[in-house]
Scaffold this active site. Structure first.
Site, short mmCIF file in Angstrom:
data_model
loop_
_atom_site.label_atom_id
_atom_site.label_comp_id
_atom_site.label_asym_id
_atom_site.label_seq_id
_atom_site.Cartn_x
_atom_site.Cartn_y
_atom_site.Cartn_z
N ARG A 89 0.85 -1.19 0.00
CA ARG A 89 0.00 0.00 0.00
C ARG A 89 0.89 1.24 0.00
O ARG A 89 1.82 1.35 0.78
CB ARG A 89 -0.86 -0.03 1.26
CG ARG A 89 -1.95 1.00 1.26
CD ARG A 89 -3.02 0.56 2.24
NE ARG A 89 -3.81 1.67 2.70
CZ ARG A 89 -4.79 1.55 3.57
NH1 ARG A 89 -5.06 0.37 4.09
NH2 ARG A 89 -5.47 2.60 3.95
N HIS A 102 -4.81 -11.61 10.27
CA HIS A 102 -3.51 -10.93 10.35
C HIS A 102 -3.79 -9.44 10.23
O HIS A 102 -4.18 -8.96 9.18
CB HIS A 102 -2.64 -11.42 9.20
CG HIS A 102 -1.28 -10.81 9.17
ND1 HIS A 102 -0.42 -10.89 10.24
CD2 HIS A 102 -0.63 -10.12 8.21
CE1 HIS A 102 0.71 -10.27 9.92
NE2 HIS A 102 0.61 -9.79 8.70
O1 TXD Z 1 2.72 -11.98 7.80
C1 TXD Z 1 2.58 -11.71 6.64
N1 TXD Z 1 1.74 -12.42 5.90
C2 TXD Z 1 3.33 -10.62 6.01
C3 TXD Z 1 2.90 -10.16 4.71
C4 TXD Z 1 4.45 -10.01 6.63
C5 TXD Z 1 5.19 -9.09 5.97
C6 TXD Z 1 4.88 -8.64 4.62
N2 TXD Z 1 3.69 -9.18 4.10
C7 TXD Z 1 3.32 -8.97 2.69
O2 TXD Z 1 4.13 -9.80 1.86
C8 TXD Z 1 3.53 -7.59 2.12
O3 TXD Z 1 2.50 -6.72 2.52
C9 TXD Z 1 3.49 -7.90 0.63
O4 TXD Z 1 2.14 -8.02 0.20
C10 TXD Z 1 4.15 -9.28 0.54
C11 TXD Z 1 5.55 -9.27 -0.04
O5 TXD Z 1 6.38 -8.45 0.72
P1 TXD Z 1 7.83 -8.00 0.18
O6 TXD Z 1 8.47 -7.18 1.23
O7 TXD Z 1 8.55 -9.16 -0.39
O8 TXD Z 1 7.37 -7.04 -1.03
P2 TXD Z 1 8.20 -6.59 -2.32
O9 TXD Z 1 9.66 -6.51 -2.00
O10 TXD Z 1 7.49 -5.40 -2.85
O11 TXD Z 1 8.01 -7.82 -3.33
C12 TXD Z 1 6.84 -8.07 -4.01
C13 TXD Z 1 7.23 -8.60 -5.37
C14 TXD Z 1 7.93 -7.56 -6.26
O12 TXD Z 1 9.18 -8.06 -6.69
C15 TXD Z 1 6.96 -7.39 -7.43
O13 TXD Z 1 7.63 -7.15 -8.68
C16 TXD Z 1 6.27 -8.73 -7.45
O14 TXD Z 1 6.05 -9.02 -6.07
N3 TXD Z 1 5.03 -8.78 -8.18
C17 TXD Z 1 4.63 -9.87 -8.85
N4 TXD Z 1 5.20 -11.07 -8.98
C18 TXD Z 1 4.54 -11.99 -9.74
N5 TXD Z 1 3.36 -11.75 -10.34
C19 TXD Z 1 2.75 -10.55 -10.22
N6 TXD Z 1 1.58 -10.32 -10.83
C20 TXD Z 1 3.39 -9.55 -9.45
N7 TXD Z 1 3.09 -8.26 -9.13
C21 TXD Z 1 4.08 -7.81 -8.36
#
Ligand code: TXD
Length: 319
Positions: A83, A176
């Site tokens: 977000r 969560h």
């Molecule tokens: O306890 C929990 N469940 C969590 C959840 C704790 C911490 C963070 N949490 C969530 O995990 C956070 O709110 C995010 O929704 C995810 C991933 O966290 P991260 O820190 O790894 O986020 P990043 O670094 O932004 O990575 C997300 C990646 C990024 O490389 C994008 O290019 C990719 O997702 N992305 C995609 N990959 C594949 N397919 C699609 N469509 C896509 N869109 C974005």
């Protein structure tokens, strides 16, 4: 025996850390998938070059093609966007729902026998949607939140009682988010329940209440410090613990977002509950007797999850 295949959908902060841990622990060959070109390939090459130093032979590849996750044994999903300022919760829901649709179809078409662990936020809604879009059985799709939230709770409790984290066992149930339910009643130090330790004068109700509150806002505390992202080391470690429970048939009792079918008075909803994870995925949802306060808090949490799902259904009519 052939090596297991671990596919990581999303090669961001958590995805990269998952790959590093999976390689160090020798869980199998690793495929990092992302929509951004170059990032999964670059991270895979960097991680592969840890091999000679650490002495692992895991094959680590980066890809933008779902065909490469073919027949994966375990899939961990972190794909999505975070977000950003000015973005409403529904905007975020809409974007990440579309991501879950693409990921779900990728899994359905290429690795329908995998055990799938969803980490993407908002977790309880995304794991439910991912299950719907992938069509996999409910026992093979689970959400990671409780292991992380319990780890945070345990860390703070170990500091409070000045004992090793190994002595602390704690449970966090429910959705969560701010409404999660750290269950003090069943949290222990060397088997001694926290309420008994309070009676012994080793802490106070006020201090434990403050720890419960700090646990609930544990993710936000880290975002506030990092400013440019959210926690990733402990979330990745937690996801790996769940993958290991499945791969090694450990029958671990872990708090996970699982599909409840009447347990805790909840039907057909993904909510955090203690489950046994083994070779069949979620093998059992364990019901524990909750005191009145925990029960009431769980209801608030369940209502918040329901509200999220209704919003998802409003956005995507196929759900
Ligand atoms: O306890 C929990 N469940 C969590 C959840 C704790 C911490 C963070 N949490 C969530 O995990 C956070 O709110 C995010 O929704 C995810 C991933 O966290 P991260 O820190 O790894 O986020 P990043 O670094 O932004 O990575 C997300 C990646 C990024 O490389 C994008 O290019 C990719 O997702 N992305 C995609 N990959 C594949 N397919 C699609 N469509 C896509 N869109 C974005």
């Amino acid at each position: 025996m052939a090596r297991k295949k671990i596919a990581l959908i999303g090669a961001g902060n958590i995805g990269g850390t998952l790959a590093h841990l999976a390689a160090l622990k020798g869980l199998g060959d690793i495929v990092l998938f992302d929509v951004v070109e170059g990032v999964p390939q670059g991270k895979a090459l960097d991680l592969s070059q840890c091999g000679p130093v650490e002495g692992f032979d895991a094959k680590i590849t980066g890809t933008n093609d779902y065909a490469d996750i073919k027949d994966a044994d375990v899939i961990i999903v972190t794909a999505g966007v975070a977000r950003k300022p000015g973005m409403s919760r529904d905007d975020l829901l809409g974007i990440n729902l579309k991501v879950m649709k693409a990921v779900g179809e990728g899994i359905k078409n290429n690795a329908p026998n995998a055990f799938v662990i969803c980490i993407t936020n908002p977790l309880d809604a995304m794991v439910w949607a991912l299950r719907e879009f992938s069509g996999l059985p409910h026992n093979k799709v689970v959400g990671m939140a409780g292991v992380l939230d319990s780890a945070r709770f345990s860390h703070f409790l170990a500091e409070e009682f000045q004992v090793s984290v190994k002595e602390v066992n704690s449970f966090v149930l429910g959705g969560h988010g701010d409404t999660m339910v750290p269950v003090v009643q069943y949290s222990t130090v060397a088997g001694i329940p926290i309420p008994d330790l309070i009676k012994q004068g080793r802490s106070t109700k006020e201090r434990i209440d403050a720890i419960v509150q700090r646990t609930r806002s544990g993710g936000g505390e880290i975002v506030g410090l990092l400013k440019t992202g959210s926690a990733f080391y402990a979330p990745a470690t937690s996801g790996i613990a769940m993958a290991e429970a499945y791969l090694f048939d450990q029958k671990r009792l872990l708090p996970c977002a699982a599909n409840l079918t009447g347990q805790y008075g909840v039907d057909n909803l993904y909510v955090g509950a203690p489950v046994i994870i083994g070779k069949d995925g979620v093998e059992q949802v364990v019901e524990i007797e909750l005191d009145a306060e925990a029960k009431a808090n769980l209801q608030v949490s369940v209502d918040a999850v329901k509200e999220l799902l209704d919003a998802c259904k409003g956005i995507d009519s196929s759900l």
